[in-house]
Each structure stands twice: as C-alpha cells, then as structure tokens.
Design a protein around this motif. Structure first.
Motif, PDB file in Angstrom:
ATOM      1  N   ALA A 181       5.351  15.666 -24.076  1.00 17.97           N
ATOM      2  CA  ALA A 181       5.120  14.942 -22.826  1.00 17.97           C
ATOM      3  C   ALA A 181       3.845  15.464 -22.190  1.00 17.97           C
ATOM      4  N   GLY A 185       1.521  15.094 -18.468  1.00 18.01           N
ATOM      5  CA  GLY A 185       1.274  14.531 -17.148  1.00 18.01           C
ATOM      6  C   GLY A 185      -0.216  14.338 -16.989  1.00 18.01           C
ATOM      7  N   SER A 186      -0.840  15.190 -16.178  1.00 20.47           N
ATOM      8  CA  SER A 186      -2.284  15.076 -15.971  1.00 20.47           C
ATOM      9  C   SER A 186      -3.087  16.035 -16.842  1.00 20.47           C
ATOM     10  N   GLY A 187      -2.414  16.842 -17.631  1.00 22.59           N
ATOM     11  CA  GLY A 187      -3.124  17.731 -18.544  1.00 22.59           C
ATOM     12  C   GLY A 187      -3.857  18.877 -17.867  1.00 22.59           C
ATOM     13  N   THR A 188      -3.369  19.314 -16.691  1.00 17.66           N
ATOM     14  CA  THR A 188      -4.016  20.444 -16.017  1.00 17.66           C
ATOM     15  C   THR A 188      -3.312  21.775 -16.316  1.00 17.66           C
ATOM     16  N   GLY A 189      -2.256  21.730 -17.107  1.00 14.52           N
ATOM     17  CA  GLY A 189      -1.495  22.944 -17.409  1.00 14.52           C
ATOM     18  C   GLY A 189      -2.398  24.048 -17.937  1.00 14.52           C
ATOM     19  N   SER A 211      -3.087  24.544  -6.505  1.00 14.51           N
ATOM     20  CA  SER A 211      -4.474  24.220  -6.137  1.00 14.51           C
ATOM     21  C   SER A 211      -5.001  23.036  -6.904  1.00 14.51           C
ATOM     22  N   SER A 212      -4.309  22.672  -7.980  1.00 11.91           N
ATOM     23  CA  SER A 212      -4.703  21.478  -8.734  1.00 11.91           C
ATOM     24  C   SER A 212      -4.052  20.228  -8.150  1.00 11.91           C
ATOM     25  N   SER A 239       0.399  16.272 -11.913  1.00  9.70           N
ATOM     26  CA  SER A 239       1.463  15.302 -11.657  1.00  9.70           C
ATOM     27  C   SER A 239       2.762  15.991 -11.253  1.00  9.70           C
ATOM     28  N   ASN A 278       4.569  19.357 -12.567  1.00 12.88           N
ATOM     29  CA  ASN A 278       5.054  20.377 -11.619  1.00 12.88           C
ATOM     30  C   ASN A 278       6.511  20.728 -11.911  1.00 12.88           C
ATOM     31  N   SER A 338       5.991  24.616 -10.770  1.00  8.71           N
ATOM     32  CA  SER A 338       4.722  25.073 -10.214  1.00  8.71           C
ATOM     33  C   SER A 338       4.856  25.656  -8.817  1.00  8.71           C
ATOM     34  N   VAL A 396      11.049  13.772 -18.094  1.00  5.55           N
ATOM     35  CA  VAL A 396      11.459  13.455 -16.736  1.00  5.55           C
ATOM     36  C   VAL A 396      10.782  12.148 -16.326  1.00  5.55           C
ATOM     37  N   GLN A 414      -9.218  24.082  -8.080  1.00  6.98           N
ATOM     38  CA  GLN A 414      -9.408  25.512  -8.245  1.00  6.98           C
ATOM     39  C   GLN A 414      -8.289  26.069  -9.088  1.00  6.98           C
TER      40      GLN A 414
HETATM   41  C1  LIG Z   1      -7.960  24.233 -11.637  1.00  2.49           C
HETATM   42  C2  LIG Z   1      -6.495  24.438 -11.786  1.00  2.49           C
HETATM   43  C3  LIG Z   1      -5.752  25.032 -10.751  1.00  2.49           C
HETATM   44  C4  LIG Z   1      -4.380  25.238 -10.878  1.00  2.49           C
HETATM   45  N1  LIG Z   1      -3.665  25.805  -9.850  1.00  2.49           N
HETATM   46  C5  LIG Z   1      -2.326  25.991  -9.971  1.00  2.49           C
HETATM   47  C6  LIG Z   1      -1.554  26.581  -8.920  1.00  2.49           C
HETATM   48  O1  LIG Z   1      -2.061  26.897  -7.860  1.00  2.49           O
HETATM   49  N2  LIG Z   1      -0.231  26.776  -9.109  1.00  2.49           N
HETATM   50  C7  LIG Z   1       0.384  26.401 -10.265  1.00  2.49           C
HETATM   51  O2  LIG Z   1       1.587  26.585 -10.375  1.00  2.49           O
HETATM   52  N3  LIG Z   1      -0.312  25.844 -11.278  1.00  2.49           N
HETATM   53  C8  LIG Z   1      -1.653  25.627 -11.160  1.00  2.49           C
HETATM   54  N4  LIG Z   1      -2.357  25.061 -12.186  1.00  2.49           N
HETATM   55  C9  LIG Z   1      -1.645  24.691 -13.417  1.00  2.49           C
HETATM   56  C10 LIG Z   1      -1.212  23.208 -13.500  1.00  2.49           C
HETATM   57  O3  LIG Z   1      -1.948  22.414 -12.607  1.00  2.49           O
HETATM   58  C11 LIG Z   1       0.267  23.050 -13.227  1.00  2.49           C
HETATM   59  O4  LIG Z   1       0.988  23.690 -14.234  1.00  2.49           O
HETATM   60  C12 LIG Z   1       0.712  21.579 -13.153  1.00  2.49           C
HETATM   61  O5  LIG Z   1       2.058  21.505 -12.737  1.00  2.49           O
HETATM   62  C13 LIG Z   1       0.590  20.825 -14.443  1.00  2.49           C
HETATM   63  O6  LIG Z   1       0.756  19.448 -14.164  1.00  2.49           O
HETATM   64  P1  LIG Z   1       0.180  18.342 -15.163  1.00  2.49           P
HETATM   65  O7  LIG Z   1       0.615  17.019 -14.658  1.00  2.49           O
HETATM   66  O8  LIG Z   1      -1.250  18.513 -15.344  1.00  2.49           O
HETATM   67  O9  LIG Z   1       0.998  18.701 -16.460  1.00  2.49           O
HETATM   68  P2  LIG Z   1       0.492  18.805 -17.972  1.00  2.49           P
HETATM   69  O10 LIG Z   1      -0.536  19.844 -18.124  1.00  2.49           O
HETATM   70  O11 LIG Z   1       0.184  17.453 -18.470  1.00  2.49           O
HETATM   71  O12 LIG Z   1       1.825  19.309 -18.648  1.00  2.49           O
HETATM   72  C14 LIG Z   1       2.365  20.561 -18.336  1.00  2.49           C
HETATM   73  C15 LIG Z   1       3.726  20.719 -19.024  1.00  2.49           C
HETATM   74  O13 LIG Z   1       4.629  19.791 -18.472  1.00  2.49           O
HETATM   75  C16 LIG Z   1       5.189  18.963 -19.469  1.00  2.49           C
HETATM   76  N5  LIG Z   1       5.365  17.662 -18.841  1.00  2.49           N
HETATM   77  C17 LIG Z   1       4.450  16.939 -18.164  1.00  2.49           C
HETATM   78  N6  LIG Z   1       5.004  15.830 -17.671  1.00  2.49           N
HETATM   79  C18 LIG Z   1       6.301  15.850 -18.018  1.00  2.49           C
HETATM   80  C19 LIG Z   1       7.412  14.988 -17.795  1.00  2.49           C
HETATM   81  N7  LIG Z   1       7.294  13.851 -17.108  1.00  2.49           N
HETATM   82  N8  LIG Z   1       8.605  15.324 -18.318  1.00  2.49           N
HETATM   83  C20 LIG Z   1       8.758  16.461 -19.017  1.00  2.49           C
HETATM   84  N9  LIG Z   1       7.764  17.325 -19.247  1.00  2.49           N
HETATM   85  C21 LIG Z   1       6.542  17.018 -18.758  1.00  2.49           C
HETATM   86  C22 LIG Z   1       4.220  19.021 -20.615  1.00  2.49           C
HETATM   87  O14 LIG Z   1       4.855  18.777 -21.844  1.00  2.49           O
HETATM   88  C23 LIG Z   1       3.715  20.437 -20.505  1.00  2.49           C
HETATM   89  O15 LIG Z   1       4.607  21.293 -21.137  1.00  2.49           O
HETATM   90  C24 LIG Z   1      -3.731  24.853 -12.061  1.00  2.49           C
HETATM   91  C25 LIG Z   1      -4.469  24.243 -13.086  1.00  2.49           C
HETATM   92  C26 LIG Z   1      -5.846  24.030 -12.957  1.00  2.49           C
HETATM   93  C27 LIG Z   1      -6.598  23.382 -14.062  1.00  2.49           C
END
Ligand SMILES: Cc1cc2nc3c(=O)[nH]c(=O)nc-3n(C[C@H](O)[C@H](O)[C@H](O)COP(=O)(O)OP(=O)(O)OC[C@H]3O[C@@H](n4cnc5c(N)ncnc54)[C@H](O)[C@@H]3O)c2cc1C
Lengths: 489, 403
Positions: free
Chosen positions: A75, A77-81, A140-141, A146, A150, A155, A211, A487
């Motif tokens: 899965a 979301g926005s790929g910021t993990g 901070s992202s 997404s 989160n 998160s 989810v 950030q």
């Molecule tokens: C610049 C920057 C700053 C950041 N700051 C913070 C911070 O302050 N605090 C923090 O906690 N994190 C932070 N992060 C990390 C990241 O943003 C978080 O982990 C965020 O929750 C990931 O969301 P995403 O939508 O990008 O998920 P993705 O990177 O796309 O996926 C993350 C994980 O979630 C799973 N996933 C995604 N969507 C679903 C779904 N619908 N159902 C089941 N599984 C799913 C994926 O398989 C993967 O394992 C930061 C990242 C960056 C790049």
C-alpha cells in the motif's frame, strides 16, 4: 507463497484493469519509476504494476486478484515515509490510495471526521478549522503525507507531546484484509466490544491490510497559545531544563531542542536571528488562558534556573512564526552546510537526554563526522542528523555506522529503535536488538492471523534471514524536502 | 490431593497452591499463585499440554466482567507478582509486575521524594484491583475524561502465552513505534489471549489544586446541552460525571490554584444551577462517585453512547425506567448503569444500540447470557484467528471475552 511470478501474467493484469479501469493500472516503466521508493530514497525497487483504486470495493477486488494470483502488494499513501515502508516489492504491485482523497463526513457534535485514506493530513484540520476544531497529530510532512500513511506509521509531530500520537486520535477504520474482506474496526463511540484490533492495525505499516476509511477525533482549538525560545550554554543545561519542566508537571504542547551545530546552520542559511548559544529550547504551551498563564511563568523560571542566558517570548502570531522559523527550516538549512545527511529516529527516556547527547558527541569524535541535533525533546525522540559527503570514499559507510551506533546508545539507555518513522525496510534487521526471537514470533503469529499467505507488504517490520544480508543504499534527500515543501523531523 | 495439585506443588512449592474450591465456577478448581513470571509461564505450559482451561485472576475485583467463562480447571493468580520494578520520576514512567495492586502502586509512586505522581486511572474498586487486571479489563473511571483509559497509558507489557512463551511488546518510553502494538491487543482482552505479567505505564503529576462544580436536578436535555458547551469551553475537565436519576452533574478542574479557580468559574456559569462545592462536600462527592452504581443488587452494564445522544440515554434512566442508577462520564459518553431488579438486559442493550451505543457485562453476566452486541462479522473472524494464533487450544478463559 507457492509461486512468485517474475512479471505480472496477462490474466491478473486484465483482471486488475477490469477492476479499476485501464488507465488506473500503470505498467509503463517510466511511470513505475515514480513509485520505486518512498522518502527514504536509498532503497529502491520497481514494482510489476501500480494500481490506483477509487473505492473500498475496488481495493477489495484488487486485493482478491493479488491473493488468487499470489502477487504481493504494497500500500502507498503519499510516499513520504522515512523507513522504506512503501518500498515496492519487485515481484509485486503497489496499491496507491491517492485517488481516495475525500473528506466524507463531519460530525462535529461528536467531534468526529470521516475521511478516505488518501486525504493529506493538513486537509483535515483545514476542513474543521472554520468550526473551531483541529486535528492534533501534526507531522512536519503534514501538507503532503496521507491519513492512511499516518495510520500505518502511527505518526507523530511536534505537538504530540501533549496530545498523543495518531493512535490516540483514530477511533474507527475500515480495513480491507489481505484475504480481501472488509472489516469495520473500532467505533466512533468509545468502548466498542471485541478485541482492540484497531489499536493493532494503527502502526502496522501496511502489513495487516489496506485502510480505506478512517474516523478521526478532532479537538476544539485551544483558547491560548504561548511560545518562548530560551538560549542555554549547552545541551546539558537545556536537557536539564526539559527534565525539570516535565518533572514539575507542566505539560507543554511542544518542547523542541536545537544544538549549536543546528543553530549555526540556521543562522548561516536563513538568518533567523537566533541567539548565539550552545543549545536552544523552543517551548509552546496551549490551553485555557488561565492555565497557560499560570504555567508559562513557571517554564520561564525553570529555564532561567537552568542557566538560560536569554528567554524570548513571542508577543503575537508574527513573533511566534519567527521563533518557529529556524526550527522549521533547520533541515533545509543543514542541506546548505553539508552535502549530505542521514536522519536517525531514536527514542530515549527523557531523564537520559543529557547523557545520550554527550554519548553522541563522543561518537562524533570517534567516527570523524559531525552530528547536528534538532528534535522533540519533550518526549525523548531524538533526530540526530549525521552530516557526510557521499563523494568521499568512506562517507556513506561511516555515516551508516555512526547512525547505528547512535541507535545502540538509545537502546542501552532504555529507549527504542524508532519513535515515529517506523521500522519499514530500513530497520527490519535491527529489530532483534530490541525484541527477542520469542517477541518477534508472537508478532509474526499475529501477522499471520491477518495475512495467512503473506501477501501484504512482505519484507517489512519483521526480519527474515533472506532480508538481513542486504545493505541499504546511501541516503538522498526527499524531493519534498529539497523543494522546501516539508521538513524532516 | 488431585494429581494436578501435586504437580503444581512440585512446580511452585506448597505455599503457592490452594486446593480446589468453587470460586471459579460450578466445578472446583485449584489456584496456583506463582512467584515469578517464569514460574507462571511453566504453569501455563503444563495446563496447556493437558488441555486444561485456565482462568487468570488478579485482585478478583472484576471477576464478573465479561461473559462467564465456559469452564475452568485451574485458576492462576498473579498476586504474588507484586513488585514495583522501576519508577523514574523524571520520565513520569514506571514498570511494575502485573499482580501489584493499583492502590499499592499509587502509594509507592507517590512516595518518591520531591515528586508527587500517580497513575491517572480510577477504575471501580480500584484500590484492590491489580495492574494486570485493570489492563485486561480496560477498566477506567471518571478520570478518563482527561487522561484516557488503560490503552492510552500502557507503554509496554511482558506476557505469557498459553504455551508458556514469555514475550514483550512496546517499551518503557512514552514514544515508540517499533513493532506491532500488542499492548493494545491485550488491553481489554479479559485474560483470553495471554497472561500479562509486567506492565510499563505512563504516570502524571498530581495537580496542585482541584475545584469542583456541582449542579442538581438537571433534566436530560439541559445536561446534554451543558456538556456540549463545556466540551468547547476554555476549561480542561478532569472529570465530568452525570449521576442519574437525580440529575446531578459533578465536574472537577485541576491545575494551578488560580487557573483552576478561573476555569471553575467558567464551568459554573455554563451549567444551569451550577455552584462551587466546598471541601467537605467534595469528600462526600468522591465517595459517592466511587460507590455508584455498584451499591445495591442487580446487573451492572458498561455503557457508551455518542455524546449527542446522552440526553436520550439519560431519559432511559429516569425514575421508573429500566435503570436504577447511571454514572456517565459526560465528556466521552461512557460509564456504567445498574439495572432495576426485573429489567431485561437484552432489551436495554437493544435500546442503547438504537442510540448508536454499546453495552457490556460488568456484573451479573452469567454463563448463558448471549453477547450483548453482535460484532462486525469480519472483525469477529479476525478476532477468532488472533485468538487461535496466540492460544490455539483455547486454554485461556474459553468462552469468556469477545470470541
Ligand atoms: C520531510 C519529511 C518530514 C517528515 N516529518 C515527520 C514527522 O514530523 N513525524 C512523523 O511521524 N513522520 C514524519 N515523516 C514521515 C512520513 O511523512 C510519515 O511516516 C507519514 O505518515 C507517511 O505518510 P504517507 O502517506 O507518505 O505514507 P507512505 O510513505 O506512502 O507509506 C507509509 C507506510 O504506510 C503504508 N500505507 C500507506 N497508506 C496505507 C493505507 N491506506 N493502508 C495501509 N497501509 C498504508 C505503506 O505501505 C507504508 O508502509 C516525514 C517525512 C518527510 C519526507
């Protein structure tokens, strides 16, 4: 799994196209490359296909096709993990939730909001702000990441010190299980019957299913917010102030620490006007005016008592933004003073902050690399930035070793492997440092209870012998970070 | 002496085994009281290998919560695991064995010099309840309005599976996302998945001052409206209890003296007929909250409804209705109800379900009573596969709990 296809066979591919519509199944190599990594860009893999469903029903069909054809799925979301959680598996597909981004219902009488998983975190707060509410977890992202991501990562954010993490704000969700069934877990009302499966799915990093709908708790906007920046001679002194604030029973909304290396980088890059000092604390209180005022004085006193040479208090919103400016810009500032950096995410008991920071300084010397610290001091969540140059012969390797040593230091102090970025692929081989084989076996049994065939995000969270021989590539900053849109915390 | 008793004595020593008695159900069962987590795990492994049914017992204060188990061959009591292992006041955390009572924990953490801390949980009959029992029943009280329930305060746990495996989850730091959060799974699992042997908990400082606001003879709609206003008011409520049928609202504010006085004034002004309570009255209120609704006969149900349906729930608790006494945490819409002697729990459950709420047994749920709420079918199937994954022979409390 009995059979792993090297490429997606025609039959499942046709079925996927039928399920979501041909244009939402990507197989073009150039398009696939967009999905080859998440925010931890050192790990890359190209998936067989990317599927972009638009509803729970479509997710169900896609997952059922995967199951029938023994194709693993990841899965996204926005790929910021930042732990490689959404890193594709080469013999599998990515299920992207980015088309499911509707806010479905506001039920503010009950302080609830129902959203699809692709909704960016900040959109939730924006949707309820006109009514005087906010969604507390604020990574901070948050402009990009997404809600589904989160939930999967549990998160956090700067204000989680007071308000708790994602797990404290998700009350119900719809899960498409790896077997392709739809489960409704939790409830908008407290004390729903049955095991707290919701609590297990939050933070499960996409390994227990997908989810597709989330019910969130929102909170009334606090009456008052007060912010100060205090300058200390050393991180020891600042760490002591943190410990005293916590022990005095003051629960600020946020306590963030920056060390000298960070402050210097911030001054060099953005002239935030921070005082020249060994360490700075940014403390924010919020709540009823009466409570804020009573506690704010106490915090100022504690800072002075711990040796703060200067305490700046924000008098209005503009001044508050100025105090946060350096903190918010710290990471991009670091990019200006060092060619590369790697962000570690470790946790220590708050009483050990000063000791662990001293330990990190010692490691700096031993590895010959500089470390800048800017982190959530209030809950002991360290984010040491290891500065290195990837062009220097040993730079990346050294950085990696230093990062691992810092983690060991955190664990020796009684802390944890990760406070908010998750295990993902990045730390899967470090899990044995924290969890015994039996601990992992229990987690594995739980995983198999949800996912008997092992199709959901294989290779993440729990180590396998096959995985842990490999090495991650070097770290490169996330595009978002370079553009200044977000950030890294 | 039965052969089981003899084997337990060989394992644990004579002092740690009580011969079979009838307190766990119609068939007499012995009680084992192991003195270490390892010994407890061995007892479980023994029972598991003989396909015995085991009930876990802490202080016994919530023995009646959940459905009565189908059978019981052995009671495993945790009360000899009663040490406070760590208390780090600077971290506001502690680690304790699961058989330590909540009352004793509060006493021990309060005694740390220079600090005044406590675990912010106040479940019914809390003093004698063990920490493991409080977590396993997810029991909470009025303080949940501000501090949440055990799921919010549990940082980590050590537990024994039925096959004798000892494992850990979480840790002792306040922020942690490494691995699955099995602590959430154990919370409220009523001894059906594993035996909790150790818990790490988050503590809070005891606030320097408290103020109480009281109102009486509110009607259901007024009470609901007052609470809706309070939830948005610039005041942090540590408790907001509704006691029915007498129409009483009790709110507590904690903090620095000046802050809690100012907030109490805000609350008083928002509640029709609201007034500040003096110290003596406050003590009485605390005792009343502790007793209600447990005093008296009749089944007690845990109960929750959406906060915008509280008025309708309160109407069910009017004099002459099925409810004898209702205690509701008004900010979250959850609490307990004691039913009138003749009232039909299933019928009452159906009416609560109509409001979008839930009920569960806290007293009087007998062996044959049906689960009061149907679960989502897929969630139920997942719950069953989780149960099978952790306790394949259904050694732990078969028939109790959600599956
Ligand atoms: C610049 C920057 C700053 C950041 N700051 C913070 C911070 O302050 N605090 C923090 O906690 N994190 C932070 N992060 C990390 C990241 O943003 C978080 O982990 C965020 O929750 C990931 O969301 P995403 O939508 O990008 O998920 P993705 O990177 O796309 O996926 C993350 C994980 O979630 C799973 N996933 C995604 N969507 C679903 C779904 N619908 N159902 C089941 N599984 C799913 C994926 O398989 C993967 O394992 C930061 C990242 C960056 C790049």
């Amino acid at each position: 799994m009995d059979r792993i296809p090297a490429r997606l066979d025609q039959a499942p591919l046709d079925a996927l196209r039928q399920a979501v519509g041909g244009r939402w199944v990507l197989t073009d190599p150039d398009q696939l490359r967009t999905y080859e990594c998440d925010g931890l860009t050192g790990w890359r893999a190209v998936p067989l296909a990317v599927v972009l469903p638009s509803s729970t029903e479509e997710v169900v069909q896609v997952v059922r096709i995967c199951r029938r054809s023994h194709v693993p799925f990841v899965a996204r979301g926005s790929g910021t993990g930042l732990s490689g959680g959404a890193l594709p598996v080469e013999d599998g597909i990515v299920i992207g939730l980015s088309r499911m981004r509707e806010i479905l219902r506001l039920d503010l009488d009950n302080e609830r909001v129902v959203v699809q998983p692709g909704v960016p975190n900040l959109e939730v707060s924006r949707a309820v702000a006109p009514y005087g509410y906010l969604y507390a977890p604020d990574p901070s992202s948050q402009r990009v990441c997404s809600i589904g991501g989160n939930v999967a990562e549990n998160s956090g954010g700067a204000h989680c010190l007071k308000y708790g993490f994602t797990t404290n704000h998700v009350v119900a969700l719809t899960l498409v299980t790896p077997e392709g069934e739809v489960a409704h877990l939790g409830s908008a009302v407290p004390d729903s019957p049955g095991y707290d499966l919701l609590g297990v799915v939050v933070g499960s990093e996409g390994t227990l299913g997908i989810v597709t709908e989330v019910t969130l708790r929102v909170l009334p906007v606090p009456q008052r917010v007060q912010t100060l920046l205090a300058a200390f001679p050393s991180t020891d002194a600042a760490g002591e102030a943190v410990a005293e604030i916590i022990a005095a029973g003051v629960l600020p909304a946020a306590i963030e620490m920056m060390d000298r290396a960070t402050i210097e980088a911030v001054e060099f890059a953005m002239h935030a006007g921070y005082p020249d000092c060994g360490a700075a604390l940014l403390v924010e209180l919020d709540g009823p005016q009466s409570e804020c005022e009573a506690l704010f004085g106490q915090v100022v006193e504690i800072c002075r008592g711990c040796g703060a040479s200067e305490v700046r208090v924000a008098e209005d919103e503009a001044e508050r933004a100025l105090l946060w400016k350096g903190r918010r810009g710290a990471f991009s500032a670091m990019g200006r003073v060092s060619p590369d950096y790697y962000v570690q995410d470790g946790v220590v008991p708050r009483s050990q902050l000063a000791r662990v920071l001293a330990g990190i300084r010692e490691l700096e010397g031993r590895h010959g690399l500089k470390v800048a610290n800017v982190f959530h001091a209030g809950d002991g969540n360290l984010h040491p930035l290891i500065l290195y140059d990837r062009r220097s012969p040993e730079g990346p390797d050294r950085a990696k070793r230093l990062a691992e040593d810092i983690l060991t230091l955190c664990l020796e102090a009684g802390g944890s492997l990760t406070g908010e970025h998750g295990v993902g692929r990045d730390k899967v081989c470090q899990m044995p440092k924290l969890f015994s084989p039996d601990d992992q076996m229990v987690m594995h049994r739980l995983r198999r209870a949800f996912d008997p065939e092992g199709t959901a995000n294989p290779g993440k969270v729990l180590p396998t012998p096959r995985l842990c021989g490999e090495h991650p590539g070097i770290y490169r900053p996330h595009p978002l970070e370079l553009s200044g849109a977000a950030q890294r915390l | 002496m039965t052969s089981l008793e003899a084997d337990l004595e060989a394992l644990l020593g004579r002092d740690s085994v009580t011969p079979a008695d009838g307190r766990a159900g119609p068939t007499p069962a012995p009680t084992a009281r192991p003195r270490s987590a390892e010994a407890l795990a061995e007892v479980l492994a023994l029972a598991n290998s003989r396909r015995l049914a085991v009930l876990v017992r802490g202080g016994g204060t919530k023995w009646g919560w959940g459905r009565a188990p189908g059978r019981c061959d052995l009671v495993v009591e945790t009360t000899a695991l009663n040490r406070l292992l760590e208390h780090e006041p600077g971290d506001l955390t502690c680690v304790a064995e699961a058989g330590l009572t909540l009352g004793e924990l509060q006493r021990l953490v309060a005694s740390a010099p220079g600090h005044h801390q406590r675990l912010m949980l106040d479940p019914p009959q809390g003093g004698d309840a063990t920490l493991g029992g409080v977590v396993a029943t997810a029991a909470s009280g009025p303080l949940r309005a501000r501090y949440g329930t055990p799921r919010d305060l549990l940082l980590g746990a050590r537990f024994a599976l039925a096959d004798g495996t000892l494992a850990r989850t979480g840790g002792k730091v306040v922020k942690n996302v490494a691995g699955y959060d099995l602590g959430k799974l154990l919370t409220g699992s009523q001894g059906t998945l594993a035996v909790i042997v150790e818990v790490a908990l988050r503590l809070h400082p005891v606030p320097p001052a408290s103020c109480w606001v009281v109102a009486e003879r509110l009607d259901p709609q007024t009470a609901q409206a007052a609470l809706a206003a309070l939830r948005r008011a610039p005041a942090v409520l540590s408790m907001a209890e509704l006691l029915w049928p007498e129409g009483r609202l009790l709110a507590r504010l904690d903090g620095a003296p000046s802050a809690c006085e100012q907030q109490a004034e805000i609350v008083r002004a928002l509640v029709p007929g609201g007034r500040l309570a003096g110290e003596r009255e406050t003590d009485e209120l605390v005792r009343m909250i502790e007793r209600r609704p447990w005093d008296g006969e009749g089944p007690v149900l845990g109960i929750s409804v959406p906060v915008n349906r509280i008025g309708e729930l309160l109407a069910l608790a009017a004099v002459g209705g099925p409810v004898a006494h209702l205690s509701l945490r008004g900010t979250v819409g959850a609490g307990e109800a004691r039913l009138q002697a003749g009232a039909d729990p299933a019928q009452f459950a159906a009416r609560v379900a109509d409001l979008g709420g839930f009920v569960s047994w806290h007293r009087g749920g007998d062996r044959d009573s049906p689960p009061l709420q149907p679960l989502d079918p897929v969630a139920a199937r997942l719950a069953l596969s989780v149960k099978r994954a952790l306790d394949p022979h259904s050694t732990l409390a078969p028939g109790r709990g959600p599956v």
